[in-house]
Design a protein around this motif. Structure first.
Motif, mmCIF file in Angstrom:
data_model
loop_
_atom_site.group_PDB
_atom_site.id
_atom_site.type_symbol
_atom_site.label_atom_id
_atom_site.label_comp_id
_atom_site.label_asym_id
_atom_site.label_seq_id
_atom_site.Cartn_x
_atom_site.Cartn_y
_atom_site.Cartn_z
ATOM 1 N N MET A 1 1.217 -1.241 0.291
ATOM 2 C CA MET A 1 -0.239 -0.218 -0.041
ATOM 3 C C MET A 1 0.639 1.376 -0.303
ATOM 4 S SD MET A 1 -2.975 1.135 2.815
ATOM 5 C CE MET A 1 -3.477 2.303 2.509
ATOM 6 N N ILE A 2 0.448 2.418 -0.964
ATOM 7 C CA ILE A 2 1.284 3.266 -0.445
ATOM 8 C C ILE A 2 0.639 4.646 -0.643
ATOM 9 C CG2 ILE A 2 0.663 3.952 -3.358
ATOM 10 C CD1 ILE A 2 3.323 5.207 -3.261
ATOM 11 N N VAL A 50 4.243 1.588 2.011
ATOM 12 C CA VAL A 50 5.403 2.585 1.785
ATOM 13 C C VAL A 50 4.646 4.413 1.935
ATOM 14 C CG1 VAL A 50 6.448 3.602 -0.710
ATOM 15 C CG2 VAL A 50 6.504 1.236 -0.444
ATOM 16 N N GLN A 68 8.310 6.529 1.278
ATOM 17 C CA GLN A 68 8.537 6.501 0.156
ATOM 18 C C GLN A 68 9.902 7.196 -0.377
ATOM 19 O OE1 GLN A 68 5.323 8.892 -1.760
ATOM 20 N NE2 GLN A 68 3.231 7.613 -0.187
ATOM 21 N N LEU A 77 5.174 5.164 -7.234
ATOM 22 C CA LEU A 77 5.263 4.469 -7.519
ATOM 23 C C LEU A 77 5.685 3.328 -8.194
ATOM 24 C CD1 LEU A 77 1.910 5.263 -8.950
ATOM 25 C CD2 LEU A 77 1.785 4.487 -7.280
ATOM 26 N N ALA A 80 8.235 1.426 -5.218
ATOM 27 C CA ALA A 80 7.448 0.828 -4.249
ATOM 28 C C ALA A 80 7.648 -0.494 -4.655
ATOM 29 C CB ALA A 80 5.905 1.549 -4.149
ATOM 30 N N PHE A 81 6.961 -0.852 -6.336
ATOM 31 C CA PHE A 81 6.930 -2.211 -6.518
ATOM 32 C C PHE A 81 9.031 -2.847 -6.537
ATOM 33 C CE2 PHE A 81 3.436 -1.527 -8.681
ATOM 34 C CZ PHE A 81 2.777 -2.680 -8.637
ATOM 35 N N ALA A 84 9.095 -3.759 -2.653
ATOM 36 C CA ALA A 84 8.090 -5.342 -2.822
ATOM 37 C C ALA A 84 8.941 -6.404 -3.122
ATOM 38 C CB ALA A 84 6.544 -5.105 -3.230
ATOM 39 N N ALA A 93 2.539 -8.661 -6.272
ATOM 40 C CA ALA A 93 3.265 -7.867 -5.773
ATOM 41 C C ALA A 93 1.318 -6.736 -6.042
ATOM 42 C CB ALA A 93 3.729 -7.078 -5.996
ATOM 43 N N LEU A 95 0.391 -3.301 -6.011
ATOM 44 C CA LEU A 95 -0.308 -2.401 -4.715
ATOM 45 C C LEU A 95 -1.598 -1.385 -5.152
ATOM 46 C CD1 LEU A 95 2.358 0.169 -3.975
ATOM 47 C CD2 LEU A 95 2.175 0.732 -6.459
ATOM 48 N N ALA A 134 -5.666 0.446 -7.983
ATOM 49 C CA ALA A 134 -4.392 -0.645 -7.733
ATOM 50 C C ALA A 134 -3.461 -1.526 -9.017
ATOM 51 C CB ALA A 134 -5.221 -1.884 -7.193
#
Length: 216
Positions: A1-2, A50, A68, A77, A80-81, A84, A93, A95, A134
């Protein structure tokens, strides 16, 4: 989750007015809490938040928090991946943002189940405003995430279409998740509260001394 930490003046600024910065931050915290608790009930491996800011009492147990990475939203974004992929190499994964407190566990559990995952390379959750709430990758890597996300215009009515074009251009089979409304405006807040009347978000919205613009 961001997500962003729900600090007045830094979150849900499109709700002010009619809300005060403190009321808008309270709604953001309620949305964040609802989403985190829903995601906590979905079968998954490591759960990663994140975060832009500092975690608070709203953070449920079982979540790992990382900051972040700076830059535009497309870069954050993609980063964030990357987090993960390092945390759980070779695992799928997904998001999710913090603006859809009406999200329910079945909306994710069924399409992400082992049976339904066969032959799927990505998951795409469209937002009603043309964005997306998402994005999932069956085999996430930092390189793939950057290829898909960098340069996609964010927060526009064409953001979702541009992302889908990237997914298809990369030869990925994308499964569609339910369309949801992001909470950006007072009208969005009313619609989301109506869709999830028993949520923390709806309860908090009802507790605010509403102006005519909010009540419509």
């Amino acid at each position: 989750m961001i997500a962003k930490a729900p600090v007045p003046g830094r979150v849900k600024t499109r709700l002010t007015p009619p809300c005060t910065p403190e009321q808008a931050a309270g709604l953001a915290e309620a949305a964040l809490t609802d989403t985190l608790h829903t995601l906590s009930t979905v079968p998954a491996g490591p759960r990663l938040l994140v975060l832009d800011g500092e975690p608070g009492a709203w953070l449920p147990p079982g979540w790992r928090v990382v900051p972040q990475r700076g830059g535009g939203l497309d870069e954050r974004l993609a980063a964030a991946f990357a987090h993960a992929a390092r945390l759980a190499p070779a695992a799928p994964a997904l998001l999710v943002g913090m603006d859809t407190p009406q999200l329910t566990a079945p909306m994710l559990a069924e399409p992400l189940s082992a049976v339904r995952r066969a032959g799927v390379d990505a998951w795409y959750g469209p937002a009603a405003d043309g964005g997306f709430w998402a994005l999932g990758l069956a085999r996430p890597t930092e390189q793939l995430a950057r290829r898909l996300l960098l340069g996609v215009p964010m927060s526009t009515p064409g953001t979702g279409a541009a992302l889908l074009e990237r997914l298809h251009g990369a030869g990925l089979v994308a499964a569609r998740l339910p369309e949801l409304t992001d909470v950006d405006t007072a009208r969005d807040a009313r619609a989301v509260a109506a869709a999830a009347p028993h949520s923390r978000f709806a309860t908090h919205l009802r507790s605010i001394r509403l102006t005519p613009e909010v009540t419509g």
